[in-house]
Design a protein around this motif. Sequence first.
Motif, PDB file in Angstrom:
ATOM      1  N   UNK A 114      -4.303   4.625  -5.586  1.00 39.49           N
ATOM      2  CA  UNK A 114      -4.901   3.758  -4.563  1.00 39.49           C
ATOM      3  C   UNK A 114      -5.415   2.460  -5.181  1.00 39.49           C
ATOM      4  N   UNK A 115      -6.080   2.539  -6.326  1.00 36.32           N
ATOM      5  CA  UNK A 115      -6.592   1.331  -6.972  1.00 36.32           C
ATOM      6  C   UNK A 115      -5.456   0.387  -7.368  1.00 36.32           C
ATOM      7  N   UNK A 116      -4.357   0.949  -7.864  1.00 31.84           N
ATOM      8  CA  UNK A 116      -3.205   0.121  -8.230  1.00 31.84           C
ATOM      9  C   UNK A 116      -2.607  -0.544  -6.999  1.00 31.84           C
ATOM     10  N   UNK A 117      -2.533   0.193  -5.887  1.00 33.81           N
ATOM     11  CA  UNK A 117      -1.980  -0.392  -4.660  1.00 33.81           C
ATOM     12  C   UNK A 117      -2.872  -1.512  -4.129  1.00 33.81           C
ATOM     13  N   UNK A 171       0.810  -1.214   0.000  1.00 33.70           N
ATOM     14  CA  UNK A 171       0.000   0.000   0.000  1.00 33.70           C
ATOM     15  C   UNK A 171       0.847   1.270   0.000  1.00 33.70           C
ATOM     16  N   UNK A 172       2.167   1.133  -0.184  1.00 34.26           N
ATOM     17  CA  UNK A 172       3.035   2.295  -0.193  1.00 34.26           C
ATOM     18  C   UNK A 172       3.332   2.851   1.175  1.00 34.26           C
ATOM     19  N   UNK A 173       3.149   2.036   2.222  1.00 29.41           N
ATOM     20  CA  UNK A 173       3.374   2.490   3.593  1.00 29.41           C
ATOM     21  C   UNK A 173       4.583   1.810   4.218  1.00 29.41           C
ATOM     22  N   UNK A 174       5.525   1.403   3.375  1.00 28.89           N
ATOM     23  CA  UNK A 174       6.705   0.719   3.893  1.00 28.89           C
ATOM     24  C   UNK A 174       7.545   1.575   4.817  1.00 28.89           C
ATOM     25  N   UNK A 175       7.437   2.918   4.693  1.00 25.95           N
ATOM     26  CA  UNK A 175       8.243   3.796   5.552  1.00 25.95           C
ATOM     27  C   UNK A 175       7.839   3.707   7.022  1.00 25.95           C
TER      28      UNK A 175
END
Length: 358
Positions: free
Chosen positions: A340-343, A33-37
């Motif tokens: 968001x849809x791609x994630x 979801x792009x929240x790896x940080x």
Amino acid sequence: MTIATDMMDPEIAVRRERHIARINRAGKVLAPFGLGFVVPLLKLAAGDTPSEQWADLKQMLLVPLIGILAFLAAWAFLAPKVHTSLGAIPGPAAVFQQAEVLMDDHFAERQKAEEFYARQDERNQMLIAEGYADRVKVRPYTGKPTYFDQIWTSLLTVALGFFIGTVIAVPVGIACGLSKTFEGAINPLIQLFKPVSPLAWLPIVTMVVAALYESQNDLLPKSMVISAITVTLCSIWPTIINTALGVASIDRDLVNVGKVLQLSTWTTIRKLVLPSSLPLIFTGMRLSLGVGWMVLIAAEMLAQNPGLGKFVWDEFQNGSSDSLARIMVAVITIGLIGFFLDRVMFALQTAFTYSANR
């Protein structure tokens, strides 16, 4: 200080290792979801090695933030220098202000709807109390759709078109991958229709749906069906191609084992073909969803169907001093929703497919 404490108390070190292990497991969920940080931040809080976590934070959070801030600075500096018939290009501050206005308009419209239904209920209760129950009427609120209503309409439309496309594309792709004859028959059609623009499909779809679709269902209006079918026709091809490629590239030994065991066609597809080809199937679905989202906005603008595309076109036609800023709000919204849809699709791909490391 932490190392010395751990050496004196091994129980603290064990507890910390358990926290780190849980954080790593959570990272596998957050990363798609792009929240790896978030993972390095949690590890820092748990007392893990700071140097390693700061390096990860720099790459995952600091560098992207610098890029975003540089873009915003360039936008704020250059936008006032470009003048159009509607005025100067709005900067980030003006766009943010209009986003707040659209949000306030949404809540104001919802308040009006609540007051309308409250007055209607009060009136109907009075009629019932006076013995005129036959005069009771329930009318829907007919206020203008808000910006968030337009977003919701577009999301429902792209979901419907993507669902129809996936239901068609996956079986066709599997058939292409399993049968060279079927692939040879269907491939010319794929190559013929794949490059066709949604602007060419839309008039045809509009006439066909107008002739065949007679339902007056408010949950599935004709305009939504037209946009959804246009999305299907333009986004179906990546899923077909990638599914066929995934099925055709599965290990031949698996296919031979299925033949030796005399598995039925359905069992072969369910037990052998799908598990092996799921990564490429999901890749095709991600591409199809991205194409579908772009196609939808163009279709809504051209056909004036409800949704974000119609919102952009209406603001362009409006020509007010705030129109450009509102269009920019819509552009950013479209980009964020597409991301968001791609994630979401990537997260589903990660959850339902396997790799050598899992």
